[in-house]
Design a protein around this motif. Sequence first.
Motif, short mmCIF file in Angstrom:
data_model
loop_
_atom_site.label_atom_id
_atom_site.label_comp_id
_atom_site.label_asym_id
_atom_site.label_seq_id
_atom_site.Cartn_x
_atom_site.Cartn_y
_atom_site.Cartn_z
N ARG A 374 37.46 9.11 36.87
CA ARG A 374 38.41 9.69 35.92
C ARG A 374 38.70 11.15 36.28
O ARG A 374 39.84 11.59 36.32
N PHE A 375 37.64 11.89 36.61
CA PHE A 375 37.83 13.31 36.91
C PHE A 375 38.54 13.50 38.26
O PHE A 375 39.34 14.42 38.42
N LEU A 376 38.29 12.61 39.20
CA LEU A 376 39.00 12.68 40.49
C LEU A 376 40.49 12.49 40.26
O LEU A 376 41.33 13.21 40.81
N GLU A 377 40.82 11.51 39.45
CA GLU A 377 42.22 11.19 39.20
C GLU A 377 42.92 12.35 38.49
O GLU A 377 44.03 12.74 38.85
N LEU A 378 42.23 12.94 37.52
CA LEU A 378 42.81 14.07 36.80
C LEU A 378 43.08 15.23 37.75
O LEU A 378 44.15 15.85 37.72
N ASN A 379 42.10 15.50 38.62
CA ASN A 379 42.26 16.62 39.55
C ASN A 379 43.28 16.33 40.63
O ASN A 379 44.00 17.22 41.06
N ARG A 380 43.33 15.08 41.05
CA ARG A 380 44.34 14.70 42.05
C ARG A 380 45.73 15.01 41.50
O ARG A 380 46.55 15.64 42.15
N LEU A 388 42.60 11.47 46.29
CA LEU A 388 41.35 12.23 46.27
C LEU A 388 40.22 11.25 46.04
O LEU A 388 40.24 10.48 45.07
N ARG A 389 39.25 11.24 46.95
CA ARG A 389 38.17 10.27 46.83
C ARG A 389 36.85 10.86 47.28
O ARG A 389 36.81 11.96 47.83
N LEU A 390 35.78 10.10 47.06
CA LEU A 390 34.44 10.53 47.47
C LEU A 390 34.05 9.78 48.73
O LEU A 390 34.39 8.61 48.89
#
Length: 529
Positions: A374-380, A388-390
Amino acid sequence: MTLSAIHLRLLTDLVADLPVAVRLQRLVGSLRAHFACGAVAVLKLEAEHLRPVAVDGLVSDVLGRRFAVKDQPRLAAILQRRGVTCFHHDSVLPDPYDGLLAERGRESMPVHDCMGMALDVEGERWGVLTLDALEVGTFDARARDELAQLACAVEAAVRVTRLETEIRGLRLAGSAWSAETATPLETGEILGQGEAITRLLHELQVVADSELPVLLLGETGVGKELFAHRLHRQSRRAGKPLVHVNCAALPESLAESELFGHARGAFSGAVSDRPGRIEAAEGGTLFLDEVGELPLSIQAKLLRTLQNGEIQRLGADRPHHVNVRVIAATNRSLRDLVRDGAFRADLYHRLSVYPIPIPPLRERGNDVLLLAGRFLELNRARLGLRSLRLSVDAEDALRHYRWPGNVRELEHVISRAALKAVSRGADRKAIVTLEPDVLDLDAAQMPAGAAPMLLGQEECAATASRPASMHEAVQNSQRQAIRQALALHRDNWAAAARQLELDASNLHKLARRLGIKAPSAAGSRVRAA
Ligand SMILES: Nc1ncnc2c1ncn2[C@@H]1O[C@H](COP(=O)(O)OP(=O)(O)OP(=O)(O)O)[C@@H](O)[C@H]1O
Ligand SMILES: [Mg+2]
């Protein structure tokens, strides 16, 4: 699998008694096997977003993401029309799953087949089904036709899932249940699918309907405020105000008038009658956040409110009646405060009629990746990145870390890492992969065996004898061998490869996977300098 075989499989699952999450998971798994494709996902429409509720072939953090329909032309097109929508393999429309395929070797999906279908339940658009294949030509006319023929079976599975969720909720919460306040899978607000959170959400739903005072307990950042809001929303008082009082921010001198209000002339400057925060919550809920910080002098007055439902404005002659439900929260041990004389025992007993401990993030298993998603998507979206991925190692690091600051800390870690990635020149149009070192996790909060993934070469060597798992042990020694070979040959990769008896291109790939080597052409890998 033939069309009738998959039909039969979907039908068999439909009549089987399966947990909600498993039913949709099996559905996407069966469809992926039938169409022999790279990824299948079911996404539920929630206002302007599509939220993945079951995925196969995509990284697990996708389940924590939400896709804004306005930013995703492919999803918007699928959503718009009834029937199957296909995208030509050279379509230039951005792909929502770019960089999110579970098959890590594939960094990007530049050329691939994609098709999808809108899903309707009870006459309303419910969401979409998407299928992606890396092999061009997978979704030929026959595949498209088959998907169209499977539409009814897919919609039936979604409908059964929805009914089952509602029935379970009705059993648990009696008439207070509404489809809008379903499991985390359904609401998307409090993220978590693990046992700890699922159980907690059920409990919350039951207690919400009662009038009991609730005491939310848990470490900093576990989501106490979020849970308090949810309790209110699910209660019969939902249509009335929720008044949030941060007890830690109330100076003792003002606390009484702030909470209980004052009468005109009660003190210099009190030019008119003024209601307090408790009265503002009339008919609704009073949320006493950080209740452990409440001054002792106020505690006695609050006790009276809890006992008799009465308040007396500062300077007023008579008390009057209020109707509020109290939810309190604290990250301190109220019992210890009582023992030390900083908190009244009688008030503690009143507040803790129904204590709810909220588990720390480190006890929530894979939910950490869901939240990270969720936080990756928001920041992307915030930073305007394509994807944006890990990295696999970064996922491991997040899973092992002890998270003293819990979900709030995770939110900050991801935001900071994304920003760092951009400030270090990550290409916004490439797939940005965050490596462990850019996450900047505190090594002291890592279990001993997991620490090397955060550390430099020397520290790594110092702790390499304490790996947490075989997988990590192998990775650690691979890192060490590559670093030593590179040091020996002064960063000559060809010579290092010869010494390690590896093909040079395989060494480059391995080094990238282990986070030793900088970005490939396909995507930006971000590492600390
Ligand atoms: N399960 C969850 N799903 C999504 N977001 C969450 C979840 N839990 C916590 N958060 C987010 O984490 C942050 C911290 O949550 P919150 O402020 O509710 O913590 P808290 O327990 O009140 O902490 P403190 O004791 O420090 O006040 C918020 O931004 C919240 O939205
Ligand atoms: Mg809080």
